[in-house]
Design a protein around this motif. Structure first.
Motif, PDB file in Angstrom:
ATOM      1  N   LEU A  42      86.504  57.121  72.108  1.00 23.05           N
ATOM      2  CA  LEU A  42      86.478  56.091  71.068  1.00 23.05           C
ATOM      3  C   LEU A  42      86.199  54.712  71.657  1.00 23.05           C
ATOM      4  N   ILE A  84      85.200  64.540  69.928  1.00 28.57           N
ATOM      5  CA  ILE A  84      84.811  63.143  70.108  1.00 28.57           C
ATOM      6  C   ILE A  84      83.813  62.899  71.241  1.00 28.57           C
ATOM      7  N   LEU A 141      82.647  57.016  63.808  1.00 28.12           N
ATOM      8  CA  LEU A 141      83.492  57.202  64.980  1.00 28.12           C
ATOM      9  C   LEU A 141      84.935  57.496  64.594  1.00 28.12           C
ATOM     10  N   PHE A 142      85.384  56.901  63.495  1.00 24.13           N
ATOM     11  CA  PHE A 142      86.786  57.057  63.096  1.00 24.13           C
ATOM     12  C   PHE A 142      86.960  57.929  61.851  1.00 24.13           C
TER      13      PHE A 142
END
Length: 698
Positions: free
Chosen positions: A391, A85, A119-120
């Motif tokens: 995130l 991430i 992002l997810f």
């Protein structure tokens, strides 16, 4: 992709670590970059990444299970995503800021959605859902986040695969502990491989655009990597000559498959076996660093070092390419520009790896909150914090961008009719400097015109070949006053036509098929269009409406191979006369409407880029349309009387010979060829006046 493309720096010091696989990562990502940048196609390198990610995950987890340790679940998930991430978040932040500044606002909403999807880890599903939509905008414009589809698939597998391994470990301990764990796990992954490959072949053949992004169609590539990891000890016992020959053959296939295969058009069906099996042969080849083995070439220091950076190289190269092409206005990068893009991608990856990823990993490994918290517990907390912070920080610019869009919507809603009169603008009218042009470029999806309700009752078509039918007004049991018949160029006048009929107390029906001009034999190459024309002709003739409005001429946007201008190419629809005859025989009047001019560029995007001078986006009527209206020429040579009449709205769209991009602070078009609903509604009085003048209808 971090697990696929790189290992911690000290990983080369661990027993059994294969330096050559770092080189294989680097080679794969270089192939991806070169094919994307110079050849505008894909190479199969991503398929190798996906397989490799499962290979490493399964190898490490299987060794742990074989030693009697529990398979990692929560700690394994946090370990992987805490490495994935940080760099991904940095790239998404950079893309959001650059897109906000560089890209036209017509693309903002799509990219806001894609930022969250990337992002997810559901970008692949977003792209799958938006691939095949006739009314989708900018389908030809690449998204700077499009490459996150593979990271999303991989992230989903990183959640699923530990569960499969944990389930296999449980079954092994309870029922098959006397046997090798590899047989139990191999059975599970073998079943996944067979089922997913069968599904992949089927969906690739039936809907390749969806298949390319579908997780289910990609599972077998991961399963192949897992099967390879479990079988590698057995494969290593095969004769070295056979493995060496297979390794070299595999390496050559990895390098050449992108040039030989139609990766973008035929993957991920059985054709994706070519690069993935080729990579498996490279992995199964003898590992000693000898020039007689592929490992000798793949262990070269430059390739190994690029292997450490390959995750970031993959992340950065695609948005850099997209923004370069957008700013330069070019269709593809030259050799020099492509070389610079590759070098910049490597440099960006080095910076992000050194200053973002490695410090985050080091912090997770070394820091502690308190002596009361065990080191293992802290590590989980630190990894969770790395995921949450990544995130959260990346979500901030996305939310700011979305808030900016909402603010513009609120400003637009507060404007009055005098700010955006559209076709009703009077001579000398001067908009407020703060007034926004409507419709907003972020709201164009709502500008398609479907003014009525789905056809029902006596108006409902019995033939399933008619897919789109709208009705409105007052039906008294008889035939409708007006039927609008054709394609999207008839549809885009429906808001004005329906308003005219309803204000007169009449009824109307809109029956259309996107991309299918009524009467055009040329459009019949599409089965849906051929079916529609036959079915619609019967449907409208049976209705026997008072009037039928059709688009009778056909415009184009660009010069042809003989360098004829679009205007020189405007002609009457090729089989128009024969197709309207049954309607005339049924007693209907036909209004033959001239087509609207088409542009070779998006009007909203052009206006967005020329806020201080909308005239830069205008066109010439002499260039866009024939000097003689083909409809008038057709009617002059026929004796239809007033049963077929001509309707030409060119004067509204192109006053004084200039086809305007903006009239009365309103966008005339919602793309390159379709009128915006906002403009058409502003012009409903002008449309009604021209219609009544042409038809003598009261």
């Amino acid at each position: 992709m971090s697990q696929t493309l790189k290992q911690p720096r000290n990983s080369t010091e661990r027993a059994g670590f294969r330096v050559d696989l770092q080189g294989l990562r680097a080679l794969a990502v270089l192939l991806v970059m070169c094919y994307h940048i110079w050849f505008s196609k894909v190479s199969g390198g991503v398929d190798i990444f996906l397989m490799l990610s499962a290979f490493f995950l399964t190898s490490s987890t299987a060794r742990r299970i074989a030693r009697g340790q529990r398979p990692p679940l929560v700690d394994g998930w946090l370990h992987r995503f805490s490495r994935l991430i940080p760099q991904a978040a940095v790239v998404i932040i950079g893309v959001v800021i650059a897109a906000w500044i560089i890209l036209p606002s017509t693309r903002w909403l799509e990219l806001i959605d894609q930022s969250s999807a990337s992002l997810f880890y559901w970008q692949n599903w977003y792209l799958s859902d938006h691939q095949v939509d006739y009314y989708a905008f900018n389908t030809a414009s690449a998204s700077p986040l499009q490459h996150f589809w593979s990271l999303s698939v991989q992230g989903q597998i990183f959640i699923l695969w530990p569960l499969v391994l944990a389930g296999s470990a449980l079954i092994w301990k309870k029922f098959f502990s006397r046997h090798n764990f590899a047989w139990v796990a191999g059975s599970a992954f073998g079943a996944i491989f067979i089922g997913s490959l069968a599904f992949s072949i089927y969906i690739t053949a039936t809907n390749q655009q969806v298949a390319y992004f579908h997780t289910g169609a990609r599972l077998w590539e991961f399963a192949l990597g897992s099967l390879l990891a479990l079988a590698l000890p057995w494969l290593s016992s095969l004769p070295e000559k056979i493995r060496r020959f297979g390794g070299w053959a595999g390496l050559l296939t990895v390098i050449g498959s992108g040039a030989v295969l139609d990766v973008q058009g035929q993957f991920p069906g059985f054709m994706a076996l070519v690069p993935t099996v080729a990579a498996a042969l490279v992995i199964a080849a003898p590992a000693p660093r000898s020039w007689t083995n592929p490992s000798g070439l793949l262990s070269l220091s430059p390739l190994v070092k690029l292997g450490d950076l390959s995750y970031g190289m993959y992340l950065w190269h695609w948005p850099l390419l997209v923004f370069y092409l957008e700013v330069s206005g070019k269709q593809k990068a030259s050799f020099l520009a492509g070389t610079v893009l590759i070098l910049v991608s490597i440099a960006a990856s080095w910076c992000a790896t050194k200053f973002i990823e490695k410090p985050a990993i080091a912090w997770q490994a070394s820091a502690s909150f308190s002596r009361l918290i065990p080191q293992s517990g802290f590590k989980l907390i630190a990894q969770f914090a790395a995921v949450a912070v990544g995130l959260g920080v990346a979500s901030l610019p996305v939310m700011a961008w979305e808030n900016n869009v909402e603010h513009r919507r609120a400003m637009a809603a507060a404007q009055t009719a005098t700010d955006n009169p559209g076709a009703n603008a009077t001579e000398g009218w001067d908009p407020s400097p703060t007034s926004l042009v409507l419709p907003l470029a972020t709201e164009l999806d709502s500008e398609w015109q479907t003014p009525g309700e789905v056809c029902e009752g006596a108006a409902a078509p019995d033939d399933e070949r008619i897919r789109f039918c709208e009705q409105g007004g007052t039906f008294d049991g008889g035939a409708p006053d007006l039927v609008l018949l054709g394609d999207s160029h008839m549809q885009h006048w429906s808001a004005a036509a329906s308003a005219m009929i309803e204000e007169a107390g009449g009824s109307w029906i809109l029956v259309y098929e996107p991309g299918c001009r009524y009467g055009s034999d040329a459009d019949r190459v599409k089965e849906t269009c051929s079916d529609f024309q036959d079915a619609a002709q019967d449907y409208v003739a049976d209705l026997a409406p008072e009037m039928v409005l059709t688009t009778a001429s056909k415009t184009v946007a660009r010069p042809d191979a003989m360098l004829r201008s679009p205007g020189e190419q405007e002609i009457l629809v090729d089989n128009y006369e024969a197709m309207i005859q049954p309607l005339l025989d049924a007693g209907s009047r036909v209004i033959a409407m001239r087509d609207t001019p088409r542009y070779s560029y998006s009007i909203p995007e052009c206006v967005d880029s020329n806020k201080d001078n909308f005239a830069n986006c205008d066109g010439s009527v002499g260039y866009a349309l024939n000097s003689v209206n083909p409809v008038e020429k057709f009617l002059d040579s026929r004796d239809y009387g007033d049963q077929v009449v001509s309707l030409d709205m060119t004067g509204l769209l192109c006053p004084e010979g200039v086809c305007k991009a903006v009239i009365g602070n309103v966008l005339t078009y919602l793309d390159d060829s379709h009128l915006s609903k906002t403009f058409v509604l502003s012009a409903k009085n002008q449309f009604a006046s021209s219609f009544k003048e042409a038809t003598n209808w009261e």
